[in-house]
Design a protein around this motif. Structure first.
Motif, mmCIF file in Angstrom:
data_model
loop_
_atom_site.group_PDB
_atom_site.id
_atom_site.type_symbol
_atom_site.label_atom_id
_atom_site.label_comp_id
_atom_site.label_asym_id
_atom_site.label_seq_id
_atom_site.Cartn_x
_atom_site.Cartn_y
_atom_site.Cartn_z
ATOM 1 N N VAL A 80 -42.045 -8.348 -2.384
ATOM 2 C CA VAL A 80 -40.706 -8.210 -3.204
ATOM 3 C C VAL A 80 -39.653 -8.876 -2.225
ATOM 4 N N GLN A 81 -39.773 -8.445 -0.929
ATOM 5 C CA GLN A 81 -38.571 -8.879 0.164
ATOM 6 C C GLN A 81 -39.169 -9.795 1.131
ATOM 7 N N GLU A 82 -38.472 -10.810 1.444
ATOM 8 C CA GLU A 82 -38.844 -11.582 2.674
ATOM 9 C C GLU A 82 -39.149 -10.969 3.798
ATOM 10 N N ASP A 83 -38.347 -9.660 4.147
ATOM 11 C CA ASP A 83 -38.748 -8.981 5.563
ATOM 12 C C ASP A 83 -39.744 -7.877 5.576
ATOM 13 N N ILE A 84 -40.529 -7.743 4.184
ATOM 14 C CA ILE A 84 -41.348 -6.525 3.935
ATOM 15 C C ILE A 84 -42.768 -7.112 3.835
ATOM 16 N N PRO A 85 -43.601 -7.304 4.668
ATOM 17 C CA PRO A 85 -44.962 -7.962 4.512
ATOM 18 C C PRO A 85 -45.883 -6.939 4.184
ATOM 19 N N SER A 86 -47.026 -7.465 3.574
ATOM 20 C CA SER A 86 -48.051 -6.616 3.236
ATOM 21 C C SER A 86 -49.399 -7.366 3.665
ATOM 22 N N ILE A 87 -50.580 -6.877 3.594
ATOM 23 C CA ILE A 87 -51.816 -7.599 3.977
ATOM 24 C C ILE A 87 -52.673 -7.329 3.163
ATOM 25 N N HIS A 88 -53.581 -8.487 2.769
ATOM 26 C CA HIS A 88 -54.629 -8.387 1.487
ATOM 27 C C HIS A 88 -55.658 -9.486 1.789
ATOM 28 N N GLY A 89 -56.652 -8.946 1.528
ATOM 29 C CA GLY A 89 -58.000 -9.840 1.949
ATOM 30 C C GLY A 89 -59.192 -8.695 1.546
ATOM 31 N N ASN A 90 -60.282 -9.163 2.328
ATOM 32 C CA ASN A 90 -61.572 -8.364 2.218
ATOM 33 C C ASN A 90 -62.091 -7.711 3.450
ATOM 34 N N VAL A 91 -62.664 -6.602 3.476
ATOM 35 C CA VAL A 91 -63.372 -6.365 4.589
ATOM 36 C C VAL A 91 -64.989 -5.908 4.008
ATOM 37 N N ILE A 92 -65.762 -6.514 5.057
ATOM 38 C CA ILE A 92 -67.176 -6.555 4.684
ATOM 39 C C ILE A 92 -67.711 -5.502 5.456
ATOM 40 N N LEU A 93 -68.282 -4.533 4.769
ATOM 41 C CA LEU A 93 -68.968 -3.555 5.304
ATOM 42 C C LEU A 93 -70.449 -3.822 6.213
ATOM 43 N N ARG A 94 -71.061 -2.855 6.638
ATOM 44 C CA ARG A 94 -72.265 -2.995 7.601
ATOM 45 C C ARG A 94 -73.283 -3.524 6.834
ATOM 46 N N ASN A 95 -73.246 -3.041 5.531
ATOM 47 C CA ASN A 95 -74.508 -3.442 4.683
ATOM 48 C C ASN A 95 -74.083 -4.712 3.858
ATOM 49 N N GLY A 96 -73.200 -5.374 4.049
ATOM 50 C CA GLY A 96 -72.768 -6.967 3.530
ATOM 51 C C GLY A 96 -71.855 -6.596 2.276
ATOM 52 N N LYS A 97 -71.636 -5.247 1.949
ATOM 53 C CA LYS A 97 -70.769 -5.115 0.547
ATOM 54 C C LYS A 97 -69.138 -5.714 0.990
ATOM 55 N N LYS A 98 -68.519 -6.454 0.143
ATOM 56 C CA LYS A 98 -67.355 -6.946 0.189
ATOM 57 C C LYS A 98 -66.450 -5.878 -0.422
ATOM 58 N N VAL A 99 -65.355 -5.496 0.186
ATOM 59 C CA VAL A 99 -64.420 -4.495 -0.452
ATOM 60 C C VAL A 99 -62.943 -5.063 -0.205
ATOM 61 N N ARG A 100 -62.140 -5.162 -1.254
ATOM 62 C CA ARG A 100 -60.801 -5.651 -1.353
ATOM 63 C C ARG A 100 -60.155 -4.668 -0.575
ATOM 64 N N LEU A 101 -59.258 -5.147 0.413
ATOM 65 C CA LEU A 101 -58.122 -4.398 1.100
ATOM 66 C C LEU A 101 -56.780 -4.713 0.970
ATOM 67 N N HIS A 102 -55.877 -3.575 0.951
ATOM 68 C CA HIS A 102 -54.625 -3.973 0.546
ATOM 69 C C HIS A 102 -53.785 -3.023 1.812
ATOM 70 N N CYS A 103 -52.982 -3.387 2.279
ATOM 71 C CA CYS A 103 -52.037 -2.610 3.236
ATOM 72 C C CYS A 103 -50.681 -2.780 2.766
ATOM 73 N N LEU A 104 -49.866 -1.801 2.680
ATOM 74 C CA LEU A 104 -48.788 -1.831 2.184
ATOM 75 C C LEU A 104 -47.444 -0.831 3.176
ATOM 76 N N HIS A 105 -46.323 -1.269 2.996
ATOM 77 C CA HIS A 105 -45.445 -0.421 3.809
ATOM 78 C C HIS A 105 -43.960 -0.830 3.217
ATOM 79 N N PRO A 106 -43.979 -0.566 1.881
ATOM 80 C CA PRO A 106 -42.758 -0.739 1.343
ATOM 81 C C PRO A 106 -41.605 0.057 1.529
ATOM 82 N N LYS A 107 -40.269 -0.354 1.336
ATOM 83 C CA LYS A 107 -38.920 0.338 1.686
ATOM 84 C C LYS A 107 -38.762 1.582 0.993
#
Length: 370
Positions: free
Chosen positions: A184-211
């Protein structure tokens, strides 16, 4: 009308304002601010009702009307917070298995940029040993002080900022296809991707901190709401396993967060277990839940806890989940959004004028620094 009746009537009107404001859809910060202290508002309404019963002689109809208005306001407030009390049904079931390869533990901590007590957070990390650590409001100094964790947390995403919106992600589990986006804003980042569990399961991960909506941050809640609702609209809980974590600067019971849950289909493990108020750590009577972990139905809960103060204005939030595909059949469903709610979400997103350009970064083998 006696002086006592005038005073009680004044407080009756005062206690009805938060409820009336919450029924509107205005975005101004002072209106949306009433979403936060519903626990405190409920307590104050009860106090005013008690004094009303003591002061009124109930010889006039307006006294009955005033009491009725207070009771209706209390019922409205309680309806919002009830799902997060022990009296409510739990949305996410407890894990009863024993497979350590399917678990993921997460520690979310808004560290408060000026806070110098990084030692407290480091001690907490060493005690809890989470698989994933997300810090918010972390700048370059915090990055340097937390660098000792990188021996154990090999996968990192570093976004140091001095504007209170820095973000650092540390993971023992492999991270994949990580992208940093300014939704939404240039100075407000968020992180998006995958984290892979120890059993190989791929989980989508979204990290947010809006104003948040506040006189010092943003005059309205539009951008915050748009970021949450955009993510809720676009993720696919039917096809993917998903985790959404962070300081959302919104309470669990607000219209926006409830609609986010409806749009995304994600679960809230706090429902039926308590408020887990994470802000403000220094004011016991002024606390509400701002730090969140939402997940898809294929997770069950091992543990959830609010941790001790680390010197920040937020308490850290810890959660341990187990990936369990069969849980989809037993976890409680989220409500479906009505068409009118979908339209409202789209209007929010449009009014925020979110960035159409996605700012993406490709991570090297073990870390990503921006």
């Amino acid at each position: 009308m006696t002086v006592g009746e005038i005073i009680i009537l004044f407080f009756t009107v005062l206690m009805c304002i938060p409820t009336l404001a919450s029924l509107t859809r205005f975005d101004e910060w002072w209106i949306r601010g009433f979403d936060f202290p519903r626990i405190q508002i409920s307590f104050l309404i009860i106090v005013v009702i008690a004094f009303s019963v003591y002061v009124y002689d109930f010889s006039d109809n307006w006294q009955f009307i005033a009491i009725a208005a207070l009771v209706l306001s209390l019922l409205y407030q309680f309806k919002k917070i009830f799902p997060y009390t022990y009296l409510s049904r739990k949305q996410v079931l407890r894990f009863k298995g024993s497979d350590p390869n399917a678990t993921v533990s997460i520690l979310v901590s808004n560290v408060l940029t000026p806070n110098k007590r990084s030692d407290k957070l480091i001690a907490l990390v060493k005690k809890r040993k989470p698989d994933i650590l997300l810090t918010l409001e972390s700048d370059k100094r915090w990055e340097e002080e937390l660098s000792e964790l990188e021996e154990e947390y090999q996968y990192t995403v570093k976004i140091p900022k001095d504007n209170l919106y820095g973000m650092h992600l540390y993971s023992k589990l492999e991270l994949d296809d990580i992208k940093v986006r300014n939704l939404v804003q240039e100075d407000i980042p968020s992180i998006h991707g995958n984290v892979i569990l120890r059993n190989g399961k791929k989980v989508r991960l979204h990290c947010l901190h809006p104003k948040p909506p506040s006189p010092t941050e943003s005059d309205t809640s539009t951008n915050r709401d748009a970021e949450l609702l955009m993510l809720g609209r676009d993720i696919d809980a039917e096809s993917d396993s998903i985790l959404v974590i962070g300081d959302l600067n919104d309470v669990a019971w607000s219209r926006t967060t409830r609609l986010f849950q409806k749009l995304s289909g994600l679960m809230d493990p706090r429902k039926g277990r308590g408020f887990f108020n994470t802000f403000h750590s220094k004011y016991f009577l002024l606390r509400w839940p701002l730090d969140h972990v939402f997940h898809t139905k294929d997770f069950t809960l091992i543990e959830i806890a609010r941790e001790k103060n680390i010197g920040s204005d937020h308490f850290p939030m810890y959660i341990n989940l187990n990936y369990e595909p069969t849980a989809e059949a037993i976890n409680e469903d989220t409500d479906e959004p009505a068409e009118e709610e979908k339209d409202w979400a789209e209007e929010k997103i449009k009014n925020a004028d979110p960035l159409m350009r996605k700012i993406e970064f490709t991570p090297p083998q073990s870390s990503l620094t921006t």
